[in-house]
Write a protein that holds these residues in place. Structure first.
Motif, PDB file in Angstrom:
ATOM      1  N   THR A  16       3.426   7.763 -13.396  1.00  0.00           N
ATOM      2  CA  THR A  16       3.870   7.501 -11.906  1.00  0.00           C
ATOM      3  C   THR A  16       2.914   7.358 -10.977  1.00  0.00           C
ATOM      4  O   THR A  16       2.532   6.664 -10.238  1.00  0.00           O
ATOM      5  CB  THR A  16       5.177   8.188 -11.540  1.00  0.00           C
ATOM      6  N   TRP A  17       2.195   8.517 -10.916  1.00  0.00           N
ATOM      7  CA  TRP A  17       0.913   8.728 -10.054  1.00  0.00           C
ATOM      8  C   TRP A  17      -0.101   7.729 -10.294  1.00  0.00           C
ATOM      9  O   TRP A  17      -0.746   7.150  -9.534  1.00  0.00           O
ATOM     10  CB  TRP A  17       0.266  10.112 -10.305  1.00  0.00           C
ATOM     11  N   MET A  18      -0.429   7.587 -11.544  1.00  0.00           N
ATOM     12  CA  MET A  18      -1.339   6.376 -12.147  1.00  0.00           C
ATOM     13  C   MET A  18      -0.947   4.963 -11.259  1.00  0.00           C
ATOM     14  O   MET A  18      -1.706   4.258 -10.756  1.00  0.00           O
ATOM     15  CB  MET A  18      -1.386   6.151 -13.482  1.00  0.00           C
ATOM     16  N   TYR A  19       0.259   4.772 -11.646  1.00  0.00           N
ATOM     17  CA  TYR A  19       0.565   3.306 -11.150  1.00  0.00           C
ATOM     18  C   TYR A  19       0.769   3.081  -9.409  1.00  0.00           C
ATOM     19  O   TYR A  19       0.602   2.155  -9.064  1.00  0.00           O
ATOM     20  CB  TYR A  19       2.069   2.880 -11.622  1.00  0.00           C
ATOM     21  N   ALA A  20       1.102   4.376  -8.918  1.00  0.00           N
ATOM     22  CA  ALA A  20       0.810   4.327  -7.469  1.00  0.00           C
ATOM     23  C   ALA A  20      -0.255   4.376  -6.735  1.00  0.00           C
ATOM     24  O   ALA A  20      -0.686   4.155  -5.690  1.00  0.00           O
ATOM     25  CB  ALA A  20       1.714   5.459  -6.883  1.00  0.00           C
ATOM     26  N   SER A  21      -1.598   4.626  -7.383  1.00  0.00           N
ATOM     27  CA  SER A  21      -2.823   4.635  -7.140  1.00  0.00           C
ATOM     28  C   SER A  21      -3.808   3.627  -7.226  1.00  0.00           C
ATOM     29  O   SER A  21      -4.865   3.704  -6.898  1.00  0.00           O
ATOM     30  CB  SER A  21      -3.445   6.063  -8.004  1.00  0.00           C
ATOM     31  N   GLY A  22      -3.349   2.524  -7.543  1.00  0.00           N
ATOM     32  CA  GLY A  22      -4.293   1.358  -7.556  1.00  0.00           C
ATOM     33  C   GLY A  22      -5.269   1.441  -8.714  1.00  0.00           C
ATOM     34  O   GLY A  22      -6.391   0.868  -8.756  1.00  0.00           O
ATOM     35  N   VAL A  23      -4.678   2.060  -9.938  1.00  0.00           N
ATOM     36  CA  VAL A  23      -5.710   1.804 -11.110  1.00  0.00           C
ATOM     37  C   VAL A  23      -5.850   0.390 -11.720  1.00  0.00           C
ATOM     38  O   VAL A  23      -7.223   0.025 -11.841  1.00  0.00           O
ATOM     39  CB  VAL A  23      -5.265   2.642 -12.226  1.00  0.00           C
ATOM     40  N   MET A  24      -4.819  -0.490 -11.665  1.00  0.00           N
ATOM     41  CA  MET A  24      -5.017  -1.523 -12.302  1.00  0.00           C
ATOM     42  C   MET A  24      -5.151  -2.664 -11.141  1.00  0.00           C
ATOM     43  O   MET A  24      -5.199  -4.014 -11.371  1.00  0.00           O
ATOM     44  CB  MET A  24      -3.642  -1.869 -13.145  1.00  0.00           C
ATOM     45  N   PHE A  25      -4.844  -2.412  -9.718  1.00  0.00           N
ATOM     46  CA  PHE A  25      -4.910  -3.389  -8.935  1.00  0.00           C
ATOM     47  C   PHE A  25      -5.096  -2.989  -7.379  1.00  0.00           C
ATOM     48  O   PHE A  25      -5.260  -1.631  -7.423  1.00  0.00           O
ATOM     49  CB  PHE A  25      -3.308  -3.959  -8.642  1.00  0.00           C
ATOM     50  N   SER A  26      -5.849  -3.656  -6.634  1.00  0.00           N
ATOM     51  CA  SER A  26      -6.193  -3.367  -5.357  1.00  0.00           C
ATOM     52  C   SER A  26      -4.926  -3.164  -4.547  1.00  0.00           C
ATOM     53  O   SER A  26      -4.048  -4.014  -4.219  1.00  0.00           O
ATOM     54  CB  SER A  26      -7.141  -4.455  -4.825  1.00  0.00           C
ATOM     55  N   ILE A  27      -4.788  -1.973  -3.920  1.00  0.00           N
ATOM     56  CA  ILE A  27      -3.648  -1.805  -3.183  1.00  0.00           C
ATOM     57  C   ILE A  27      -3.342  -2.578  -1.791  1.00  0.00           C
ATOM     58  O   ILE A  27      -2.177  -2.912  -1.651  1.00  0.00           O
ATOM     59  CB  ILE A  27      -3.724  -0.182  -2.549  1.00  0.00           C
ATOM     60  N   PRO A  28      -4.604  -2.775  -1.178  1.00  0.00           N
ATOM     61  CA  PRO A  28      -4.277  -3.535   0.072  1.00  0.00           C
ATOM     62  C   PRO A  28      -3.971  -4.933  -0.279  1.00  0.00           C
ATOM     63  O   PRO A  28      -3.060  -5.477   0.619  1.00  0.00           O
ATOM     64  CB  PRO A  28      -5.599  -3.647   0.750  1.00  0.00           C
ATOM     65  N   ILE A  29      -4.646  -5.679  -1.192  1.00  0.00           N
ATOM     66  CA  ILE A  29      -4.194  -6.926  -1.598  1.00  0.00           C
ATOM     67  C   ILE A  29      -2.790  -7.041  -2.381  1.00  0.00           C
ATOM     68  O   ILE A  29      -2.106  -8.029  -1.958  1.00  0.00           O
ATOM     69  CB  ILE A  29      -5.165  -7.569  -2.722  1.00  0.00           C
ATOM     70  N   MET A  30      -2.336  -6.142  -3.173  1.00  0.00           N
ATOM     71  CA  MET A  30      -1.152  -6.166  -3.676  1.00  0.00           C
ATOM     72  C   MET A  30      -0.043  -5.918  -2.884  1.00  0.00           C
ATOM     73  O   MET A  30       1.159  -6.398  -2.897  1.00  0.00           O
ATOM     74  CB  MET A  30      -1.031  -5.256  -4.915  1.00  0.00           C
ATOM     75  N   LEU A  31      -0.302  -5.207  -1.652  1.00  0.00           N
ATOM     76  CA  LEU A  31       0.800  -4.637  -0.748  1.00  0.00           C
ATOM     77  C   LEU A  31       0.592  -5.577   0.473  1.00  0.00           C
ATOM     78  O   LEU A  31       0.936  -4.862   1.560  1.00  0.00           O
ATOM     79  CB  LEU A  31       1.022  -3.169  -0.533  1.00  0.00           C
ATOM     80  N   ALA A  32      -0.020  -6.657   0.489  1.00  0.00           N
ATOM     81  CA  ALA A  32      -0.379  -7.513   1.800  1.00  0.00           C
ATOM     82  C   ALA A  32       1.112  -7.927   2.559  1.00  0.00           C
ATOM     83  O   ALA A  32       0.954  -7.906   3.938  1.00  0.00           O
ATOM     84  CB  ALA A  32      -1.106  -8.551   1.400  1.00  0.00           C
ATOM     85  N   ASP A  33       2.169  -8.008   1.838  1.00  0.00           N
ATOM     86  CA  ASP A  33       3.266  -8.587   2.568  1.00  0.00           C
ATOM     87  C   ASP A  33       4.128  -7.483   2.482  1.00  0.00           C
ATOM     88  O   ASP A  33       5.408  -7.595   2.937  1.00  0.00           O
ATOM     89  CB  ASP A  33       3.903  -9.644   1.581  1.00  0.00           C
ATOM     90  N   LYS A  34       3.898  -6.229   2.387  1.00  0.00           N
ATOM     91  CA  LYS A  34       4.668  -4.876   2.452  1.00  0.00           C
ATOM     92  C   LYS A  34       4.352  -4.369   3.845  1.00  0.00           C
ATOM     93  O   LYS A  34       3.201  -4.494   4.652  1.00  0.00           O
ATOM     94  CB  LYS A  34       4.468  -4.060   1.327  1.00  0.00           C
TER      95      LYS A  34
END
Length: 309
Positions: A225-243
């Protein structure tokens, strides 16, 4: 001592003991006795740990060598395991789910591989820490030494494993167009801070795991869960731009994301400072000091209880 009684016989009386009337605690204090396995002071504990530094280093090397001794490829699995994980994540997240949005392939592949290698360092340190005491009870019960030697040694083992894997990481980064420059010098402080953070976390998990061995079965789910929430596979600012912005901030400021992003910033030319949260170095240092000091004190407080019961 003897004295003559009224009928002419001699009565012998024992000498009065100088310890007569003393309680057990006072007797112990008088003759310098201490409780076996008692917790030393924090300063003394640090001194004892420093005195065992050669044991800690040798133990970590021995564990690293033995880790893959039964596998035909041996130590190559140190590199192959995170690299294969990165390949799987690239296929699932990069190709199928298009998690690379906003990044070219020359940036995303080094981005992903760096994230996997750096997060694996923390993940392995935590998992080794959980079993540091409960998995070495024979050693803990047979010998007297500062128990913090074990989780520290396991964290050091994972650092050595990461350093061996860095050769492949460098090759991947260079293959996609990011060549060594002055920013690569940042790798040293990033790894030093992450090692301090990982060691503190390993100490915390070692104490928790010594009381609750079943924690080792739960931690893989927590770490995933920590891995998926830490942006290992994606950029957090880009992926959550609409959040909501606070959600992206929380995820970016978690320590695993901070150390990954700093390593990416150091290694990848196309990953600039705009991808980092504000005051990122202060946050990296703060997390490292907080967990290293807090974890050490937390572990030390239960020193006399390890291996008992």
């Amino acid at each position: 001592m003897s004295e003559t009684t009224h009928d002419g016989t001699v009565a012998v009386s024992a000498f009065a003991s100088p310890d007569e009337g003393l309680t057990a605690s006072r007797l112990a204090a008088k003759y310098g006795l201490t409780v076996s396995g008692a917790r030393p002071s924090l300063v003394e504990y640090v001194r004892q740990l420093w005195d065992r530094r050669h044991f800690i280093l040798a133990f970590s090397r021995a564990k690293l060598t033995a880790q893959y001794s039964q596998a035909k490829l041996g130590q190559l699995w140190q590199v192959a395991t995170p690299l294969l994980n990165a390949a799987v994540y690239f296929f699932i997240f990069g190709v199928i789910l298009n998690a690379s949005r906003g990044m070219s392939k020359d940036v995303y592949i080094p981005f992903l591989v760096t994230g996997v290698f750096v997060f694996t360092f923390t993940q392995s340190s935590v998992m080794a820490g959980v079993r540091a005491i409960s998995g070495n009870l024979g050693l803990v019960r047979a010998l007297h030494f500062p128990r913090a030697s074990l989780p520290v040694s396991f964290a050091l083992q994972q650092l050595q494993q990461l350093l061996a894997s860095m050769i492949v990481l460098f090759a991947v980064v260079i293959a996609f167009g990011s060549y060594p420059d002055l920013s690569w010098a940042l790798i040293v402080p990033v790894l030093a801070l992450q090692f301090l953070f990982n060691t503190g976390l390993a100490l915390i998990m070692a104490r928790a795991g010594s009381k609750t061995p079943d924690l080792a079965q739960l931690m893989p789910f927590v770490m995933r869960t920590w891995m998926y929430a830490s942006g290992v596979m994606f950029s957090i600012p880009i992926m959550l731009a609409d959040k909501p912005q606070w959600l992206a901030d929380v995820l970016q400021w978690n320590p695993a994301a901070i150390y990954m992003d700093l390593m990416r910033f150091a290694l990848i030319d196309g990953y600039g400072s705009e991808n980092l949260p504000e005051h990122v170095w202060a946050a990296a240092g703060g997390w490292a000091v907080l967990f290293a000091v807090g974890g050490f004190v937390y572990f030390w407080k239960a020193e006399e209880r390890y291996g008992r019961g």
